[in-house]
Design a protein around this motif. Sequence first.
Motif, short mmCIF file in Angstrom:
data_model
loop_
_atom_site.label_atom_id
_atom_site.label_comp_id
_atom_site.label_asym_id
_atom_site.label_seq_id
_atom_site.Cartn_x
_atom_site.Cartn_y
_atom_site.Cartn_z
N GLN A 114 78.53 70.77 87.32
CA GLN A 114 79.98 70.24 89.04
C GLN A 114 80.31 69.49 88.50
O GLN A 114 79.45 68.28 88.66
N TYR A 147 75.91 67.82 88.60
CA TYR A 147 75.03 68.73 89.28
C TYR A 147 75.55 69.82 88.82
O TYR A 147 76.19 69.70 88.04
N THR A 172 75.07 74.10 88.94
CA THR A 172 75.09 75.62 89.77
C THR A 172 74.85 76.78 88.27
O THR A 172 75.71 76.77 87.79
N TYR A 178 75.44 80.39 88.16
CA TYR A 178 76.68 81.28 88.81
C TYR A 178 76.60 82.16 88.81
O TYR A 178 77.13 82.82 88.19
N PRO A 227 76.13 81.04 94.07
CA PRO A 227 75.08 80.42 93.36
C PRO A 227 74.07 81.25 93.19
O PRO A 227 73.27 81.87 94.33
N SER A 239 71.41 75.90 92.19
CA SER A 239 71.77 74.60 91.98
C SER A 239 70.35 73.27 91.51
O SER A 239 69.97 74.14 92.38
N TYR A 248 70.21 69.17 91.06
CA TYR A 248 70.80 67.78 91.01
C TYR A 248 69.63 67.24 90.86
O TYR A 248 68.20 67.80 91.18
N HIS A 261 74.80 74.44 102.14
CA HIS A 261 74.70 74.20 101.32
C HIS A 261 73.77 74.74 99.90
O HIS A 261 72.11 74.69 101.07
N ASN A 278 72.40 72.73 97.02
CA ASN A 278 72.35 71.27 96.94
C ASN A 278 73.28 70.21 98.24
O ASN A 278 74.31 70.29 98.77
N THR A 287 79.29 67.86 96.68
CA THR A 287 78.69 69.62 97.09
C THR A 287 79.55 70.73 97.61
O THR A 287 79.24 71.52 98.43
N THR A 315 81.05 77.25 94.76
CA THR A 315 80.28 77.25 94.25
C THR A 315 79.08 76.94 94.10
O THR A 315 78.03 76.72 93.25
N ASN A 316 78.39 75.91 95.46
CA ASN A 316 77.88 75.23 95.72
C ASN A 316 76.89 75.67 97.30
O ASN A 316 75.98 75.57 97.84
#
Length: 294
Positions: A54, A62, A64, A66, A73, A76, A78, A140, A142, A156, A160-161
């Motif tokens: 990401q 971070y 992910t 997916y 996702p 994630s 991080y 979220h 992350n 964030t 996709t997060n």
Amino acid sequence: MAPLWAQAFLLVTMAMTDVQGTVEKELSPECREFLYMGTPPVGLEDHSLQKICQRYNNKPRYVTLYDTANHVPIYSAYTFKRSDGEKRVDVPWMYEPQLSTVSDTREMQPFPRGYMHRNFEDAQAILDDYTNAVLYERGHLNPDEHQADPDDKASTYTLTNVVPQVREFSAGTWKEQEHVIRKRLNNYCHGTAYVVTGITTSGNMIRRHNIDRVAVPTYLWSAYCCTDYDHNAPYDERYKFPAFAHYALNEKENNQVLELSIKKLEEFLQRSTFVDKNFQIFVDDCVPPAFALH
């Protein structure tokens, strides 16, 4: 059957995309910095899962994993940044261009206006998927409150997060646990804290135009690893280092958080989802070699 020259061109294009793009078959060294010992969780293998480094504002932020089939996702990963928990509210929602198209950008982008999203909605969620999903909000994995730098917080805010979280669960139980982890790591983790937050699914989907679009998590889970911590911390906090985990049911009720060891979480996930028997979140479950000898 496509002619040989066309097949060759496709293979070259795919290879170039893997090297240049944010979606990476093998994570680059700069993206592995967000993973304990540079190693992602093992035991999660599926053709529809894509690793995303990401990137935002010219920097990786971070990692992910997916699911392009279910548009969520799986996790994630991080590094936690010591923070006061403030949220950033001035960021537009973004998407990942590399998931669907050969793109000349290496980083997430704000959603375009109009119907441009049709170019990439086959492989990822879009804003329209959440518009009429009244039971859920974008939650979220992350969370921005676990980041400090404004750009890290901004990164964030990509679909996709996020996953569909039941509103009461997202704003209540899960948000409270994010606060608990932030305070614990702020107070007692002296070094880098590596965090992996993920989901399990069981077939429940958000539908749009009578088409299954986004998988709704059954459980959310999270684990952290911090090998440099305060050995003088109160016992009720100290025993949760160097690593600990938790999970909860993504429902309006009966959604209490259960905190447990990394090994117990891995065993739970082996029973509850598609991970294999070798599933491991952190190398050696985040037990440093010297620690394991004691």
